[in-house]
Design a protein around this motif. Sequence first.
Motif, mmCIF file in Angstrom:
data_model
loop_
_atom_site.group_PDB
_atom_site.id
_atom_site.type_symbol
_atom_site.label_atom_id
_atom_site.label_comp_id
_atom_site.label_asym_id
_atom_site.label_seq_id
_atom_site.Cartn_x
_atom_site.Cartn_y
_atom_site.Cartn_z
ATOM 1 N N THR A 184 -9.363 2.838 5.159
ATOM 2 C CA THR A 184 -8.797 2.038 4.076
ATOM 3 C C THR A 184 -9.872 1.197 3.402
ATOM 4 O OG1 THR A 184 -6.689 1.936 5.270
ATOM 5 C CG2 THR A 184 -7.040 0.337 3.502
ATOM 6 N N PHE A 185 -10.767 0.635 4.194
ATOM 7 C CA PHE A 185 -11.864 -0.166 3.648
ATOM 8 C C PHE A 185 -12.767 0.678 2.748
ATOM 9 C CE2 PHE A 185 -16.345 -1.441 4.149
ATOM 10 C CZ PHE A 185 -16.305 -2.680 3.533
ATOM 11 N N SER A 186 -13.094 1.880 3.211
ATOM 12 C CA SER A 186 -13.955 2.760 2.415
ATOM 13 C C SER A 186 -13.276 3.162 1.115
ATOM 14 C CB SER A 186 -14.308 4.007 3.231
ATOM 15 O OG SER A 186 -15.094 4.905 2.460
ATOM 16 N N ALA A 187 -11.989 3.511 1.187
ATOM 17 C CA ALA A 187 -11.258 3.907 -0.025
ATOM 18 C C ALA A 187 -11.145 2.754 -1.003
ATOM 19 C CB ALA A 187 -9.872 4.423 0.357
ATOM 20 N N LEU B 160 -23.174 -0.501 0.264
ATOM 21 C CA LEU B 160 -22.019 -0.107 1.067
ATOM 22 C C LEU B 160 -22.048 1.385 1.362
ATOM 23 C CD1 LEU B 160 -19.329 -0.973 2.352
ATOM 24 C CD2 LEU B 160 -18.223 -0.516 0.143
ATOM 25 N N LEU B 161 -22.452 2.174 0.369
ATOM 26 C CA LEU B 161 -22.558 3.617 0.582
ATOM 27 C C LEU B 161 -23.616 3.934 1.641
ATOM 28 C CD1 LEU B 161 -22.002 6.578 -0.143
ATOM 29 C CD2 LEU B 161 -23.611 6.333 -2.050
ATOM 30 N N LEU B 162 -24.771 3.284 1.543
ATOM 31 C CA LEU B 162 -25.811 3.511 2.546
ATOM 32 C C LEU B 162 -25.360 3.055 3.934
ATOM 33 C CD1 LEU B 162 -29.042 2.433 0.607
ATOM 34 C CD2 LEU B 162 -28.112 4.737 0.933
ATOM 35 N N PHE B 163 -24.568 1.986 3.984
ATOM 36 C CA PHE B 163 -24.043 1.503 5.262
ATOM 37 C C PHE B 163 -23.122 2.553 5.887
ATOM 38 C CE2 PHE B 163 -20.566 -0.821 7.449
ATOM 39 C CZ PHE B 163 -21.296 -1.293 8.528
ATOM 40 N N GLU B 164 -22.268 3.172 5.090
ATOM 41 C CA GLU B 164 -21.383 4.216 5.596
ATOM 42 C C GLU B 164 -22.175 5.424 6.081
ATOM 43 O OE1 GLU B 164 -18.017 5.317 3.234
ATOM 44 O OE2 GLU B 164 -17.800 3.306 2.399
ATOM 45 N N ILE B 165 -23.215 5.804 5.330
ATOM 46 C CA ILE B 165 -24.049 6.930 5.740
ATOM 47 C C ILE B 165 -24.727 6.624 7.075
ATOM 48 C CG2 ILE B 165 -26.094 8.284 5.155
ATOM 49 C CD1 ILE B 165 -23.655 9.030 3.532
ATOM 50 N N THR B 166 -25.175 5.377 7.233
ATOM 51 C CA THR B 166 -25.807 4.986 8.497
ATOM 52 C C THR B 166 -24.829 5.088 9.659
ATOM 53 O OG1 THR B 166 -27.281 3.469 7.306
ATOM 54 C CG2 THR B 166 -27.046 3.144 9.673
ATOM 55 N N LEU B 167 -23.597 4.622 9.451
ATOM 56 C CA LEU B 167 -22.585 4.712 10.503
ATOM 57 C C LEU B 167 -22.268 6.165 10.849
ATOM 58 C CD1 LEU B 167 -20.030 1.882 9.561
ATOM 59 C CD2 LEU B 167 -21.806 1.856 11.320
ATOM 60 N N TYR B 168 -22.173 7.007 9.836
ATOM 61 C CA TYR B 168 -21.919 8.427 10.097
ATOM 62 C C TYR B 168 -23.051 9.049 10.900
ATOM 63 C CZ TYR B 168 -18.042 8.354 6.759
ATOM 64 O OH TYR B 168 -16.860 8.085 6.114
ATOM 65 N N THR B 169 -24.276 8.649 10.572
ATOM 66 C CA THR B 169 -25.430 9.197 11.300
ATOM 67 C C THR B 169 -25.399 8.761 12.759
ATOM 68 O OG1 THR B 169 -26.738 9.113 9.262
ATOM 69 C CG2 THR B 169 -27.940 9.381 11.320
ATOM 70 N N LEU B 170 -25.055 7.501 13.008
ATOM 71 C CA LEU B 170 -24.975 7.014 14.378
ATOM 72 C C LEU B 170 -23.826 7.670 15.137
ATOM 73 C CD1 LEU B 170 -25.615 3.186 13.786
ATOM 74 C CD2 LEU B 170 -27.226 4.881 14.709
ATOM 75 N N ALA B 171 -22.730 7.936 14.446
ATOM 76 C CA ALA B 171 -21.539 8.458 15.110
ATOM 77 C C ALA B 171 -21.633 9.955 15.377
ATOM 78 C CB ALA B 171 -20.298 8.151 14.271
ATOM 79 N N TYR B 172 -22.178 10.698 14.438
ATOM 80 C CA TYR B 172 -22.153 12.157 14.546
ATOM 81 C C TYR B 172 -23.538 12.781 14.599
ATOM 82 C CZ TYR B 172 -17.268 11.535 13.232
ATOM 83 O OH TYR B 172 -15.945 11.143 13.197
ATOM 84 N N GLY B 173 -24.570 11.990 14.399
ATOM 85 C CA GLY B 173 -25.907 12.544 14.364
ATOM 86 C C GLY B 173 -26.183 13.198 13.023
ATOM 87 N N PRO B 174 -27.434 13.557 12.758
ATOM 88 C CA PRO B 174 -27.756 14.223 11.480
ATOM 89 C C PRO B 174 -26.978 15.517 11.271
ATOM 90 C CG PRO B 174 -29.754 13.487 12.604
ATOM 91 C CD PRO B 174 -28.635 13.303 13.579
#
Length: 279
Positions: free
Chosen positions: A32-35, A70-84
Amino acid sequence: QKNRPKHEFFPTPKNIYSSYVRTLVTSQQFTTFSATGVMANVVFMLADHADATAEFQSMMNTQNDFFFGLLLFEITLYTLAYGPGGFFNDAWKGFDLLVAVGTTAGYAGENPQLAQFAKSFRLMRVVRLMKMIGPIRIILETMLQSIPQLANILLLILLVYSMFAVVFVSSYGTVRYGYRIGPTLNFENFGNAILGCYQMITGDEWMDAMADCAIQPPFCTQQFSKAFLGDSYGGPDYSFGDCGSELARPWFLLFKLVCESVMLNLFIGMILDNFSFIT
């Protein structure tokens, strides 16, 4: 959609930190926050206008920097969560990465026009909201799954168009200009004929073009030669004129039947087939 097989090309990290971040990014609150961030960014960008005041321009620059961060923050979280590899396993995450790379390239270019394009590039994230609306996501995924088959059907349609275009050139390439046949629609060469086929498929006054191609004497010249025009004709003798053919009517109807009612409906059948698989 639940029956759709899911393949992961790269393994998901199993460490405790990645698991914790993965729980965060998959939560309803984060979604919801991202949307909300995407929609707010879109609203700000739609509010931009010419001759803006310095205060308004400053606000726009601030929100651009904020939502880019904010977009870069989301990309960073995705990288930490799922890896490259997560960006390859999930097309939506890969889409976010593409938007981030494109935006970063625009800012790094130090070109005002490129920077403006980079800001607009983030509008593509609106597509990402579709995955949050079930019916729209199903339709979008159906279209994406249909792309390989669409290429095959497009090739088939091009071949059929080419066959009709060759006949149009050989039969109506010299027909005189009329109500519709003219600079914007004619069959003087293969390229114009292919373009004309596309125009007629979209309904661009194809009946008037059919009537122009069926023109007969005395409204046209049957043959450009002295034998038909007499001694007053001072040009070279040709074996053709600018008349059409009565066969134009059945030929145009056949063209519409094959290329529109049959070929284009292959798209619908193929998309519906993929739709039933995804749902």
